[in-house]
Enzyme design. Structure first.
Site, short mmCIF file in Angstrom:
data_model
loop_
_atom_site.label_atom_id
_atom_site.label_comp_id
_atom_site.label_asym_id
_atom_site.label_seq_id
_atom_site.Cartn_x
_atom_site.Cartn_y
_atom_site.Cartn_z
N LYS A 115 -9.17 13.90 4.32
CA LYS A 115 -8.32 12.71 4.32
C LYS A 115 -7.37 12.83 5.49
O LYS A 115 -7.30 13.88 6.11
CB LYS A 115 -7.53 12.60 3.00
CG LYS A 115 -6.82 13.90 2.59
CD LYS A 115 -6.04 13.74 1.29
CE LYS A 115 -6.89 13.77 0.07
NZ LYS A 115 -6.73 12.60 -0.78
N ARG A 116 -6.64 11.76 5.81
CA ARG A 116 -5.62 11.88 6.85
C ARG A 116 -4.71 13.07 6.55
O ARG A 116 -4.41 13.35 5.38
CB ARG A 116 -4.78 10.60 6.93
CG ARG A 116 -5.49 9.44 7.59
CD ARG A 116 -5.91 9.76 9.01
NE ARG A 116 -4.76 9.85 9.88
CZ ARG A 116 -4.45 8.93 10.80
NH1 ARG A 116 -5.22 7.89 10.99
NH2 ARG A 116 -3.38 9.06 11.57
N HIS A 150 0.79 -1.23 0.00
CA HIS A 150 0.00 0.00 0.00
C HIS A 150 0.82 1.28 0.00
O HIS A 150 0.25 2.37 -0.01
CB HIS A 150 -0.93 0.04 1.21
CG HIS A 150 -2.12 -0.85 1.11
ND1 HIS A 150 -3.29 -0.47 0.50
CD2 HIS A 150 -2.32 -2.14 1.52
CE1 HIS A 150 -4.17 -1.46 0.56
NE2 HIS A 150 -3.59 -2.49 1.16
N LYS A 172 0.32 14.38 1.31
CA LYS A 172 -1.00 14.71 0.76
C LYS A 172 -1.16 16.22 0.54
O LYS A 172 -2.11 16.66 -0.11
CB LYS A 172 -2.11 14.17 1.67
CG LYS A 172 -2.20 12.64 1.69
CD LYS A 172 -3.27 12.17 2.69
CE LYS A 172 -3.38 10.66 2.81
NZ LYS A 172 -4.16 10.05 1.70
N LYS A 227 -14.61 8.46 -4.46
CA LYS A 227 -15.92 8.76 -3.83
C LYS A 227 -16.41 10.14 -4.27
O LYS A 227 -17.59 10.32 -4.52
CB LYS A 227 -15.80 8.71 -2.32
CG LYS A 227 -15.33 7.39 -1.77
CD LYS A 227 -15.04 7.54 -0.28
CE LYS A 227 -14.08 6.49 0.22
NZ LYS A 227 -13.51 6.86 1.53
N THR A 254 -8.67 6.54 -2.47
CA THR A 254 -10.03 6.09 -2.75
C THR A 254 -11.00 7.22 -2.50
O THR A 254 -12.10 7.23 -3.05
CB THR A 254 -10.42 4.87 -1.88
OG1 THR A 254 -10.10 5.17 -0.52
CG2 THR A 254 -9.70 3.63 -2.33
C1 LIG Z 1 -12.16 7.00 1.80
C2 LIG Z 1 -11.70 7.35 3.15
C3 LIG Z 1 -10.34 7.59 3.39
C4 LIG Z 1 -9.31 7.55 2.29
O1 LIG Z 1 -9.21 8.83 1.71
P1 LIG Z 1 -8.00 9.21 0.73
O2 LIG Z 1 -8.41 10.56 0.22
O3 LIG Z 1 -7.96 8.19 -0.33
O4 LIG Z 1 -6.78 9.28 1.55
C5 LIG Z 1 -9.95 7.90 4.67
N1 LIG Z 1 -10.84 8.00 5.68
C6 LIG Z 1 -12.16 7.80 5.48
C7 LIG Z 1 -13.09 7.94 6.62
C8 LIG Z 1 -12.63 7.46 4.22
O5 LIG Z 1 -13.93 7.25 4.04
#
Ligand SMILES: *Cc1c(COP(=O)(O)O)cnc(C)c1O
Length: 836
Positions: free
Chosen positions: A565-566, A371, A571, A677, A673
């Protein structure tokens, strides 16, 4: 809707005559109401949201437990079909009830079952705490996989740990993150089914003895792993899948004589010690914190899960020889990478197989997903700790390594450097301690190793795993991530779902590729208007949420620019903040010019020990305070940080986003991911050429090309190869600052204390590194990012064109369902054992 789509696998009930199925579902509805009523009657607070939640969950669970039994029976009958076991330290599930009701189609029964005076169903659902048993993308991917396992009818189990405290709850005090324990099990979980018959011993420490030529591990400490099942309903099928979570318990009850002497604490010390294994999810998926406890957690997962799969296999087939042919064991990153060593131990020491057969079975079964490319995130364990906790496993790792290095030397004679690089043991040159490399163990034992996007998989074999790829080129493949459209579109965005149903039919839920039919319709003005209406309603809902949570008024007509996101340096939330400050300065320099109003929304947690990430959170709050209260700015710019990012919060934010920020330094985001979304919910993406952004842009442009030939995505910034070249040539970020007055003014404002009450020191630790090393090249990408944001503004000023673009984006997302992802895993990784 979900009930009408056909099951795509051998669902237990789908072959029954329709009339029988109908009367069965009538019975099920009556049973359901009765179960819920009984659960409510047993409580003293029968009208509270909590009581209703619990009652409905119990009724759903009972129904699903019946389906679970049917699924298991059906799978046991399908002899010769491989079962998949997905081992992951994280499953970021979120709430379960809304998803379950959507899956079993019981919304109406629930409304009928709620007592007079009870809150509305929507409010009841809001009372369920998130099962936040994961940190971020990796854990959420595993949760989406479970949804697809069930919906595709794949014979499978997820295996994880039952953490008492999941991901910490994030509070904000004075603009700073404060972590608090997450108490998601405070009111119990109505979802769990403890399986008291499934208990396995798990040992730690001790010694290895020789018994008649057979090695045997005699652990010093033993706990019992108790299975607790979390049922995952499939959509459009009556099949369910299982997340089996392990709870460690002491192997012995309290020490009675000690208790009788009045020494209560020491009489139960071992109980506490066992339970501590399940106390917390480590709040960072890239650094091994709390070393020993973390290693014990990983081994608990691996050992209990493998014993469970072996016990099931023996029950069904009588001997272990066919285990590798009929069982896939998949490692979600290296956290469960002890699995090959433990499987070897079980086969050699407990089942008496010879090395060669045990190894053949192990490598038939095991596969591994990488990953991250960041070398510092690759897990290693000190040999000393490994030996103290798992002495027999260290022996096995040494033997695997000896045989492996023999093969390496035979194939690359004279290349000792190669052998040292690929060895399972880092010999600790330069005075470091010797360490076991978990990724190496996972690769050597696996028949397939995959990355999670096309770019990431390519870089994986070109960089961190180049040597292994030279040895086994066929072993390395790509399987691009996805998300489940059930949770992330159907449930999160009912408005858009209804519009899609009306426009292209409802088949996208089970076959997301049908979204491509939207491509030809994206230019229809009427559809665009309806899309914008749905978007506005979602934005209004988020605006209400922001007002309730933070007391900030935001204009739902402004462009909702979202990065959730984190918080991580790669990022580049900081790059986003730099753009916000630049925009702020431009507005106050020329308030009467035309400005496209923006609301910039952030959410995300920082690992508790990650100083730079925590400073970014503080800076966002400081900038928000100044910008939001400046009367010259008004509605032209607002900045919002929503605390405690979670799956549930994402379900509110994503449908309301206009712009999705996916701005990692090229070559650093394995896939992402969140990007998927957003696009699925009709946000346009501003992004770098990184991770799955690339395949998303390609998908959009293939399905719905623009007349001018330009991309449907707002792409900016350096490419991976350019990043590498600039770094190799000696990157000097100061040159970029010197030649960009705007950038210089932004940094000067931050270091000059404009956002920190005149304190110039607060953000020194954030800005200084940008001028010195800037490892993520914010300075190099700043100008392109700001330029690209201008093109975003220009398009947003044309609602018809914006709507068309957003619809083209959705049309291109058909590839990014976890149903497709899982289909690829089945074909390329799990279906048939690879020949070696
Ligand atoms: C989808 C998701 C992530 C991943 O987000 P990225 O933008 O791909 O880092 C992290 N936390 C939650 C709660 C998510 O639903």
């Amino acid at each position: 809707m979900t009930k009408t789509s056909t099951a795509r696998a051998a669902a237990p009930a789908s072959s029954r005559p329709a009339a029988a199925a109908k009367s069965r579902s009538h019975d099920a509805a009556a049973d359901f109401r009765q179960l819920a009523a009984r659960a409510l009657a047993q409580r003293s607070d029968g009208h509270s949201a909590e009581a209703c939640l619990n009652a409905v969950a119990i009724a759903s669970r009972t129904l699903l437990a019946d389906r679970w039994a049917l699924t298991q029976q059906a799978d046991a009958r399908r002899k010769g079909v491989r079962r998949v076991h997905y081992l992951s330290m994280e499953f970021l599930m979120g709430r379960a009830l809304g998803n379950a009701l959507a899956a079993i189609g019981m919304h109406e029964q629930v409304e009928a079952a709620l007592p007079e005076g009870a809150p509305a169903l929507g409010e009841v659902l809001e009372h369920e705490p998130d099962a936040a048993l994961g940190n971020g993308g990796l854990g959420r991917l595993a949760a989406c996989f479970l949804d697809s396992f069930a919906s595709l009818g794949l014979p499978s189990f997820g295996y994880g740990l039952r953490y008492k405290h999941g991901m910490f709850a994030q509070h904000i005090q004075d603009g700073r993150q404060v972590e608090q324990p997450d108490e998601w099990l405070r009111h119990g979980s109505a979802w769990e089914l403890p399986r008291h018959e499934l208990r396995y011993p798990v040992g730690f420490g001790g010694t290895v003895v020789n018994e008649g030529g057979q090695r045997r591990w005699v652990p010093a400490q033993a706990v019992v792993a108790q299975a607790v099942d979390f049922i995952v309903p499939g959509h459009g099928t009556e099949r369910v899948s299982t997340l089996r979570q392990w709870q460690a318990e002491a192997a012995r009850p309290i020490d009675f004589p000690t208790f009788c002497r009045g020494e209560f604490a020491s009489a139960g010390a071992h109980l506490q010690e066992a339970e501590a294994l399940n106390w917390v999810l480590y709040p960072d998926d890239s650094t091994p914190a709390g070393r020993e406890l973390r290693l014990k957690q990983e081994f608990l997962l691996v050992s209990a899960s493998l014993q469970d799969t072996l016990a099931r296999h023996l029950r069904e087939f009588g001997d272990v020889h066919s285990y590798g042919r009929l069982n896939a064991v998949h490692l979600n990153d290296t956290h469960p990478a002890m699995a090959p060593a433990e499987l070897m131990r079980l086969l050699l020491d407990e089942h008496g197989l010879g090395w060669d057969e045990a190894w053949k079975i192990t490598s038939q079964a095991v596969s591994y997903t990488n990953h991250t490319l960041m070398p510092e995130a690759l897990e290693t364990w000190p040999v000393s700790l490994f030996e103290a906790l798992l002495p027999r496993h260290l022996e096995i790792v040494y033997e695997i390594n000896r045989r492996f290095l023999d093969e390496v030397r035979a194939r690359f004679p004279g290349d000792d450097a190669m052998a040292a690089r690929v060895s399972l043991i880092d010999e600790g040159a330069h005075g470091g301690e010797r360490r076991v490399r978990m990724a190496a163990l996972a690769i050597v034992a696996s028949h397939k190793v995959n990355g999670v996007s096309a770019l990431h998989s390519r870089l994986m074999v070109e960089t961190i795993f180049a040597d292994y790829a030279k040895l086994w080129p066929q072993r390395f493949i790509n399987v691009t991530n996805g998300v489940t459209p059930r949770r992330w579109l159907e449930q999160a965005n009912p408005g858009l779902s209804a519009l899609l149903d009306k426009t292209i039919g409802d088949g996208w839920r089970a076959d997301l590729s049908q979204l491509s039919e939207l491509g030809a319709k994206a230019g229809q003005k009427r559809l665009g208007q309806e899309f914008m209406k749905v978007k506005l309603a979602n934005k209004q809902r988020l605006a209400d949420h922001i007002r309730r949570e933070l007391g900030i008024n935001v204009d739902p007509h402004s462009l909702f620019d979202v990065q959730i996101k984190r918080i991580h340096e790669y990022k580049r939330q900081l790059l986003n903040v730099l753009h916000v400050v630049a925009r702020y300065q431009a507005i106050i320099a020329n308030p009467s010019a035309h400005w496209t109003p923006r609301t910039v929304i952030f959410a995300g947690k920082a690992a508790s020990a990650y100083r730079a990430a925590k400073l970014v959170i503080q800076l966002i709050h400081d900038v928000a305070r100044v910008v939001n209260s400046d009367p010259r700015v008004g509605d032209k710019l607002k900045v919002v940080f929503l605390p405690n990012y979670s799956v549930s919060l994402a379900q509110i934010i994503l449908p309301a986003a206009d712009l999705s920020e996916q701005i990692s330094t090229a070559g650093t985001e394995a896939s992402g991911t969140g990007n998927m979304k957003f696009a699925l919910n009709g946000a346009c993406t501003i992004g770098t050429w990184d991770g799955a952004n690339i395949e998303m842009a390609e998908g959009m442009d293939a399905v719905s090309p623009r007349k001018d030939g330009a991309s449907n995505m707002f792409v900016f910034g350096l490419l991976t190869e350019e990043v590498a070249r600039i770094k190799a040539l000696g990157y000097d970020p100061r040159l970029y600052v010197e030649e960009n007055r705007q950038l210089k003014a932004v940094l000067d404002a931050i270091t000059g204390g404009v956002f920190s009450w005149g304190d110039p020191d607060r953000y020194r630790a954030l800005v200084q590194p940008l001028l010195q090393h800037d490892p993520y090249l914010l300075m190099a990408d700043f100008a392109a990012y700001v330029e690209c944001q201008k093109t975003v503004d220009a398009l947003y000023d044309e609602p018809t064109a914006w709507a068309e673009r957003a619809l083209r984006n959705i049309a291109g997302m058909g590839f990014f369902s976890t149903d497709r992802t899982i289909g690829e895993y089945v074909q390329q990784v799990w279906a048939a054992p690879a020949k070696r």
